[in-house]
Design an enzyme around this catalytic site. Structure first.
Site, mmCIF file in Angstrom:
data_model
loop_
_atom_site.group_PDB
_atom_site.id
_atom_site.type_symbol
_atom_site.label_atom_id
_atom_site.label_comp_id
_atom_site.label_asym_id
_atom_site.label_seq_id
_atom_site.Cartn_x
_atom_site.Cartn_y
_atom_site.Cartn_z
ATOM 1 N N THR A 132 0.810 -1.216 0.000
ATOM 2 C CA THR A 132 0.000 0.000 0.000
ATOM 3 C C THR A 132 0.839 1.260 0.000
ATOM 4 O O THR A 132 1.958 1.279 0.538
ATOM 5 C CB THR A 132 -0.912 0.018 1.244
ATOM 6 N N GLU A 134 0.232 3.656 1.799
ATOM 7 C CA GLU A 134 0.302 4.126 3.183
ATOM 8 C C GLU A 134 1.657 3.825 3.817
ATOM 9 O O GLU A 134 1.974 4.357 4.879
ATOM 10 C CB GLU A 134 -0.818 3.500 4.018
ATOM 11 N N TYR A 156 -2.235 0.530 10.480
ATOM 12 C CA TYR A 156 -2.409 -0.156 9.200
ATOM 13 C C TYR A 156 -1.120 -0.095 8.389
ATOM 14 O O TYR A 156 -0.635 -1.113 7.868
ATOM 15 C CB TYR A 156 -3.556 0.483 8.423
ATOM 16 N N LYS A 160 1.393 -3.210 7.387
ATOM 17 C CA LYS A 160 1.708 -3.488 5.988
ATOM 18 C C LYS A 160 3.212 -3.402 5.720
ATOM 19 O O LYS A 160 3.738 -4.060 4.809
ATOM 20 C CB LYS A 160 0.958 -2.509 5.092
#
Length: 372
Positions: A132, A134, A156, A160
């Site tokens: 991701t 992010e 999150y 990840k």
């Protein structure tokens, strides 16, 4: 013999689009589906329903937090390709449920990789890990490429990051074909209803039909690189067809603010928004149908793309406002991907423009307004 694919998170937005793509290519598709009291296959049915694929699609109950379940399924299916899409993927929720988020998003990936190793499939099975944008969080450069340092700003993102490096570690340690797709924001009409883009299009459709008073959002200045999930799952597949495993940025290469997304959603209906104020006092004002709380059981929707508003009474009022409750504890202000590597090595590029994406999502949600 057709290739076998195993997809975790098959009932989500990406899982449904990827399943449709793989089935159309002749794959036998196996999917991991959590056991719930409701049969959560609406996306799959809409994209892959009917009888055409009934002997090619198999759903298995399981959970990314259950090591024995994952190992057993991998050993039984012996897939040629694994697409690990399962995740608790809502960034704001990850602040409220950090332990669960890490169990699914971080350790869940490790369980997949270890299952492949334990089943002695390292020479057979190609693994795709859904990474991701992010990861970049508090960005160190714009745009972000595969060499940009990571600085996640949420549980999150941190989970990840573990999954990303564990994928690299298994690739380097065991010679596994394990690749990361660092996907920037990708949306569609099948996006979850709590994610900001779908929240915008659903609220806009209801406001345009006099069913909702206003839309409340958090950081209006946040900028994202938004693409279509339909395009992005093609990149997932291409990553596993490449000659060598690796890590790839999947992005459109352009970015837009949350405010721009809202403006474009309303413009699809010919409604212009006037923005006033700053920060938490910012509001969006537009001329829209008169709000009526008892419209839930209306016999006719007030707005349709084909006919417009007709003779519906209209008024100018605030339709968008800022609610600080939607701010993240640590904000990610800007994300912009550089997809040059994917373009050069995979021959992939986004096909759907930003306006086309917003229009498709708006059209879908406008047609979902109930006519009772």
């Amino acid at each position: 013999m057709p290739k076998k694919a195993f997809i975790t998170g098959i009932t989500g937005q990406d899982g449904a689009y990827l399943t449709h793509l793989l089935l159309s290519k002749g794959y036998e598709v196996h999917g991991l589906m959590r056991r719930t009291s409701q049969f959560n296959v609406a996306r799959l049915m809409e994209l892959c329903g009917g009888t055409a694929f009934e002997d090619k699609l198999f759903l298995h109950y399981g959970d990314s937090t259950d090591s024995l379940n994952i190992t057993t399924l991998v050993e039984d299916i012996r897939p040629d390709e694994i697409f690990n899409l399962a995740a608790q993927s809502h960034v704001k929720v990850s602040f409220e449920m950090p332990v669960y988020t890490c169990d699914v998003d971080a350790l869940g990936t490790l369980r997949i990789l270890e299952a492949v190793r334990q089943a002695h499939l390292t020479d057979k099975t190609h693994v795709y890990q859904a990474s991701t944008s992010e990861l970049f969080g508090k960005v160190h450069e714009i745009p972000q490429s595969e060499s940009t340092p990571f600085h996640p700003r949420s549980p999150y993102g941190v989970a990840k990051l573990f999954a990303y490096w564990m994928t690299v570690n298994y690739r380097e340690s065991y010679g596994m074909f394990a690749s990361n797709g660092i996907l920037f924001n990708h949306e569609s009409p099948f996006r979850g209803e709590t994610f900001v883009t779908r929240k915008i299009t659903m609220a806009a459709a209801r406001i345009l039909n006099g069913l909702q008073e206003r839309l409340e959002l958090g950081n209006m200045d946040a900028k994202r690189d938004w693409g279509h999930a339909r395009d992005f799952v093609e990149a997932m597949w291409l990553i596993l067809q490449h000659d060598e495993p690796g890590d790839f940025i999947i992005a459109t290469g352009e970015q837009h603010s949350v405010r721009e997304f809202v403006t474009l959603a309303f413009e699809y209906a010919g409604v212009s928004i006037r923005w006033e104020g700053e920060g938490v006092n910012e509001v969006g004002i537009a001329r829209v149908p008169v709000y009526s709380p008892n419209r839930e059981n209306a016999s006719v929707s007030r707005f349709k793309p084909e006919t417009g508003f007709g003779n519906t009474p209209m008024e100018e009022r605030v339709v968008v406002s800022v609610n600080p409750e939607f701010f993240r504890p640590a904000e990610v202000e800007t994300l912009l991907g550089n997809p040059a590597k994917s373009r050069q090595l995979l021959g992939w590029e986004a096909k759907t423009s930003f306006p086309q994406l917003v229009q498709e999502m708006m059209d879908y949600d406008l047609r979902k307004i109930p006519i009772l």
